[in-house]
Structures are given as C-alpha cells and as structure tokens.
Scaffold this motif. Sequence first.
Motif, PDB file in Angstrom:
ATOM      1  N   LEU A  10       2.816  28.103  33.088  1.00 56.40           N
ATOM      2  CA  LEU A  10       3.845  28.810  32.342  1.00 56.40           C
ATOM      3  C   LEU A  10       4.709  29.705  33.218  1.00 56.40           C
ATOM      4  CD1 LEU A  10       2.306  29.841  28.933  1.00 56.40           C
ATOM      5  CD2 LEU A  10       4.044  28.155  29.416  1.00 56.40           C
ATOM      6  N   LEU A  11       4.288  29.992  34.421  1.00 54.10           N
ATOM      7  CA  LEU A  11       5.050  30.882  35.288  1.00 54.10           C
ATOM      8  C   LEU A  11       6.457  30.347  35.576  1.00 54.10           C
ATOM      9  CD1 LEU A  11       4.713  33.613  36.575  1.00 54.10           C
ATOM     10  CD2 LEU A  11       3.905  32.476  38.628  1.00 54.10           C
ATOM     11  N   PRO A  12       6.624  29.062  35.951  1.00 50.55           N
ATOM     12  CA  PRO A  12       7.997  28.580  36.140  1.00 50.55           C
ATOM     13  C   PRO A  12       8.829  28.665  34.863  1.00 50.55           C
ATOM     14  CG  PRO A  12       6.457  27.043  37.111  1.00 50.55           C
ATOM     15  CD  PRO A  12       5.651  28.052  36.361  1.00 50.55           C
ATOM     16  N   MET A  13       8.219  28.379  33.727  1.00 57.27           N
ATOM     17  CA  MET A  13       8.960  28.456  32.470  1.00 57.27           C
ATOM     18  C   MET A  13       9.372  29.892  32.172  1.00 57.27           C
ATOM     19  SD  MET A  13      10.342  26.716  30.140  1.00 57.27           S
ATOM     20  CE  MET A  13       9.627  25.110  30.188  1.00 57.27           C
ATOM     21  N   LYS A  14       8.512  30.838  32.526  1.00 49.32           N
ATOM     22  CA  LYS A  14       8.843  32.251  32.326  1.00 49.32           C
ATOM     23  C   LYS A  14      10.053  32.626  33.189  1.00 49.32           C
ATOM     24  CE  LYS A  14       6.809  36.835  32.733  1.00 49.32           C
ATOM     25  NZ  LYS A  14       5.638  37.603  33.113  1.00 49.32           N
ATOM     26  N   TYR A  15      10.053  32.207  34.459  1.00 48.90           N
ATOM     27  CA  TYR A  15      11.197  32.478  35.329  1.00 48.90           C
ATOM     28  C   TYR A  15      12.442  31.753  34.851  1.00 48.90           C
ATOM     29  CZ  TYR A  15       8.088  34.735  38.658  1.00 48.90           C
ATOM     30  OH  TYR A  15       7.194  35.572  39.253  1.00 48.90           O
ATOM     31  N   TYR A  16      12.269  30.548  34.324  1.00 47.26           N
ATOM     32  CA  TYR A  16      13.398  29.780  33.802  1.00 47.26           C
ATOM     33  C   TYR A  16      14.062  30.552  32.661  1.00 47.26           C
ATOM     34  CZ  TYR A  16      15.968  25.879  31.747  1.00 47.26           C
ATOM     35  OH  TYR A  16      16.946  25.078  31.245  1.00 47.26           O
ATOM     36  N   HIS A  17      13.258  31.073  31.748  1.00 45.17           N
ATOM     37  CA  HIS A  17      13.812  31.828  30.631  1.00 45.17           C
ATOM     38  C   HIS A  17      14.402  33.165  31.092  1.00 45.17           C
ATOM     39  CE1 HIS A  17      12.770  29.029  27.559  1.00 45.17           C
ATOM     40  NE2 HIS A  17      11.498  29.020  27.919  1.00 45.17           N
ATOM     41  N   MET A  18      13.793  33.776  32.086  1.00 39.84           N
ATOM     42  CA  MET A  18      14.339  35.033  32.615  1.00 39.84           C
ATOM     43  C   MET A  18      15.714  34.790  33.249  1.00 39.84           C
ATOM     44  SD  MET A  18      10.871  36.770  34.169  1.00 39.84           S
ATOM     45  CE  MET A  18      11.745  37.623  35.440  1.00 39.84           C
ATOM     46  N   THR A  19      15.860  33.691  33.980  1.00 36.43           N
ATOM     47  CA  THR A  19      17.167  33.393  34.581  1.00 36.43           C
ATOM     48  C   THR A  19      18.182  33.004  33.520  1.00 36.43           C
ATOM     49  OG1 THR A  19      16.492  31.124  35.081  1.00 36.43           O
ATOM     50  CG2 THR A  19      16.233  32.776  36.836  1.00 36.43           C
ATOM     51  N   SER A  20      17.726  32.416  32.419  1.00 33.77           N
ATOM     52  CA  SER A  20      18.648  32.116  31.307  1.00 33.77           C
ATOM     53  C   SER A  20      19.197  33.397  30.707  1.00 33.77           C
ATOM     54  CB  SER A  20      17.923  31.337  30.207  1.00 33.77           C
ATOM     55  OG  SER A  20      17.521  30.089  30.653  1.00 33.77           O
ATOM     56  N   VAL A  21      18.315  34.350  30.484  1.00 39.65           N
ATOM     57  CA  VAL A  21      18.736  35.628  29.918  1.00 39.65           C
ATOM     58  C   VAL A  21      19.637  36.360  30.911  1.00 39.65           C
ATOM     59  CG1 VAL A  21      17.891  37.905  29.181  1.00 39.65           C
ATOM     60  CG2 VAL A  21      16.746  35.823  28.407  1.00 39.65           C
ATOM     61  N   ALA A  22      19.283  36.307  32.187  1.00 33.05           N
ATOM     62  CA  ALA A  22      20.109  36.959  33.209  1.00 33.05           C
ATOM     63  C   ALA A  22      21.507  36.346  33.244  1.00 33.05           C
ATOM     64  CB  ALA A  22      19.445  36.843  34.576  1.00 33.05           C
ATOM     65  N   ALA A  23      21.586  35.026  33.200  1.00 33.82           N
ATOM     66  CA  ALA A  23      22.896  34.372  33.214  1.00 33.82           C
ATOM     67  C   ALA A  23      23.688  34.697  31.955  1.00 33.82           C
ATOM     68  CB  ALA A  23      22.721  32.864  33.358  1.00 33.82           C
ATOM     69  N   ALA A  24      23.001  34.729  30.813  1.00 32.15           N
ATOM     70  CA  ALA A  24      23.687  35.047  29.556  1.00 32.15           C
ATOM     71  C   ALA A  24      24.256  36.464  29.579  1.00 32.15           C
ATOM     72  CB  ALA A  24      22.734  34.875  28.378  1.00 32.15           C
ATOM     73  N   ALA A  25      23.600  37.360  30.278  1.00 29.26           N
ATOM     74  CA  ALA A  25      24.095  38.731  30.367  1.00 29.26           C
ATOM     75  C   ALA A  25      25.113  38.896  31.492  1.00 29.26           C
ATOM     76  CB  ALA A  25      22.927  39.687  30.581  1.00 29.26           C
ATOM     77  N   LEU A  26      24.883  38.215  32.606  1.00 23.89           N
ATOM     78  CA  LEU A  26      25.720  38.426  33.781  1.00 23.89           C
ATOM     79  C   LEU A  26      27.070  37.718  33.727  1.00 23.89           C
ATOM     80  CD1 LEU A  26      23.042  38.226  36.610  1.00 23.89           C
ATOM     81  CD2 LEU A  26      24.285  40.243  35.851  1.00 23.89           C
ATOM     82  N   VAL A  27      27.138  36.563  33.089  1.00 21.82           N
ATOM     83  CA  VAL A  27      28.411  35.825  33.064  1.00 21.82           C
ATOM     84  C   VAL A  27      29.501  36.614  32.339  1.00 21.82           C
ATOM     85  CG1 VAL A  27      29.546  33.741  32.198  1.00 21.82           C
ATOM     86  CG2 VAL A  27      27.414  33.558  33.471  1.00 21.82           C
ATOM     87  N   PRO A  28      29.271  37.117  31.124  1.00 19.38           N
ATOM     88  CA  PRO A  28      30.329  37.933  30.506  1.00 19.38           C
ATOM     89  C   PRO A  28      30.620  39.215  31.289  1.00 19.38           C
ATOM     90  CG  PRO A  28      28.707  37.288  28.866  1.00 19.38           C
ATOM     91  CD  PRO A  28      28.167  36.899  30.199  1.00 19.38           C
ATOM     92  N   LEU A  29      29.570  39.813  31.853  1.00 16.17           N
ATOM     93  CA  LEU A  29      29.772  41.024  32.647  1.00 16.17           C
ATOM     94  C   LEU A  29      30.608  40.717  33.886  1.00 16.17           C
ATOM     95  CD1 LEU A  29      29.062  44.042  32.949  1.00 16.17           C
ATOM     96  CD2 LEU A  29      27.051  43.321  34.245  1.00 16.17           C
ATOM     97  N   SER A  30      30.370  39.593  34.514  1.00 15.69           N
ATOM     98  CA  SER A  30      31.135  39.244  35.715  1.00 15.69           C
ATOM     99  C   SER A  30      32.592  38.958  35.385  1.00 15.69           C
ATOM    100  CB  SER A  30      30.499  38.034  36.408  1.00 15.69           C
ATOM    101  OG  SER A  30      30.646  36.876  35.609  1.00 15.69           O
ATOM    102  N   ILE A  31      32.842  38.356  34.235  1.00 18.45           N
ATOM    103  CA  ILE A  31      34.229  38.096  33.838  1.00 18.45           C
ATOM    104  C   ILE A  31      34.948  39.408  33.549  1.00 18.45           C
ATOM    105  CG2 ILE A  31      35.658  37.047  32.027  1.00 18.45           C
ATOM    106  CD1 ILE A  31      33.522  34.811  31.901  1.00 18.45           C
TER     107      ILE A  31
END
Length: 144
Positions: free
Chosen positions: A37-58
């Motif tokens: 489950l560790l890779p899946m946990k990191y996968y979901h963490m990077t999904s949340v990070a991208a969801a937050a960072l993309v609008p912030l970066s724009i």
Amino acid sequence: VSTSSFPTSANLLHLYLRESFTLTTSKMANKLFSADLLPMKYYHMTSVAAAALVPLSIATSPNALSMPVDLALAVALPIHSHIALNYVVSDYAQKISKHPACAGSMRLAVMGMTAVSILGLTKLTLNGKGVTGTLKELWRPKAV
C-alpha cells in the motif's frame, strides 16, 4: 439415492458467497498491513499535491512564489506518473513476454524516464520560465 444429500443451488450460492467474502476480507486485511500500500499512498499524496499545486501555480505564475510551487510540481508530477506506470508494467509485462527480465527492463525504463523528467522540469524551473510559465506560453499569442 436421497435428494436431501445433494446441495441445492441456493445452498451452493450461499457457500460460494460466504467463501468469497471470507477470502476477500482476509486478502484485504493482509493488504492493509502490507508494504504494497505504500506506493498507492504516495500515488494518492501526489494526486492531492497536484490538485492543490496546479491552480496555485496558475495563480502565482509571474510571482516569486511560483518557483517553489513549480519545484514541487517538477517532483510531484513525475513521481505520480512513475508509480502509475509501474502498475501498468505489473499488469501488462507478463502479457508481452513471459521472461522475468521483461518486467525488470520495463521498470528500469520507467525509472530512467522519471529521472529525466524530474531533472528536466527542475532545470526548466531553475533556469527558465518554470513549468507554469512555459505552459502559459502555449496560450499566449505570438508577437508578429
């Protein structure tokens, strides 16, 4: 021969469902406590990070805050893709070739692509307009 000794279809269905549920829940319990489950946990963490960072970066693109956001995106997006592509390799490598080295070589290629992506996006952020600035250039009208 008595018909009462033969299981009915309802009894068979009940036994099948009970065994399936028992196997499924025990597999789920084993998975909850495994390192799979560790890779899946990191996968979901990077999904949340991208969801937050993309609008912030724009929103912060021509600003001093855009560099840390772009650096975070330069790492989060390739790692997210790396984990997803490793799952693709796990699913499809055996369909391409039964040789065990096939999956290993595919994983090595994924690792190389991930490293090149992180290095390239980091260089773009540190030496260029950044990830967001470069992507915004695609939608800006060209000066004639």
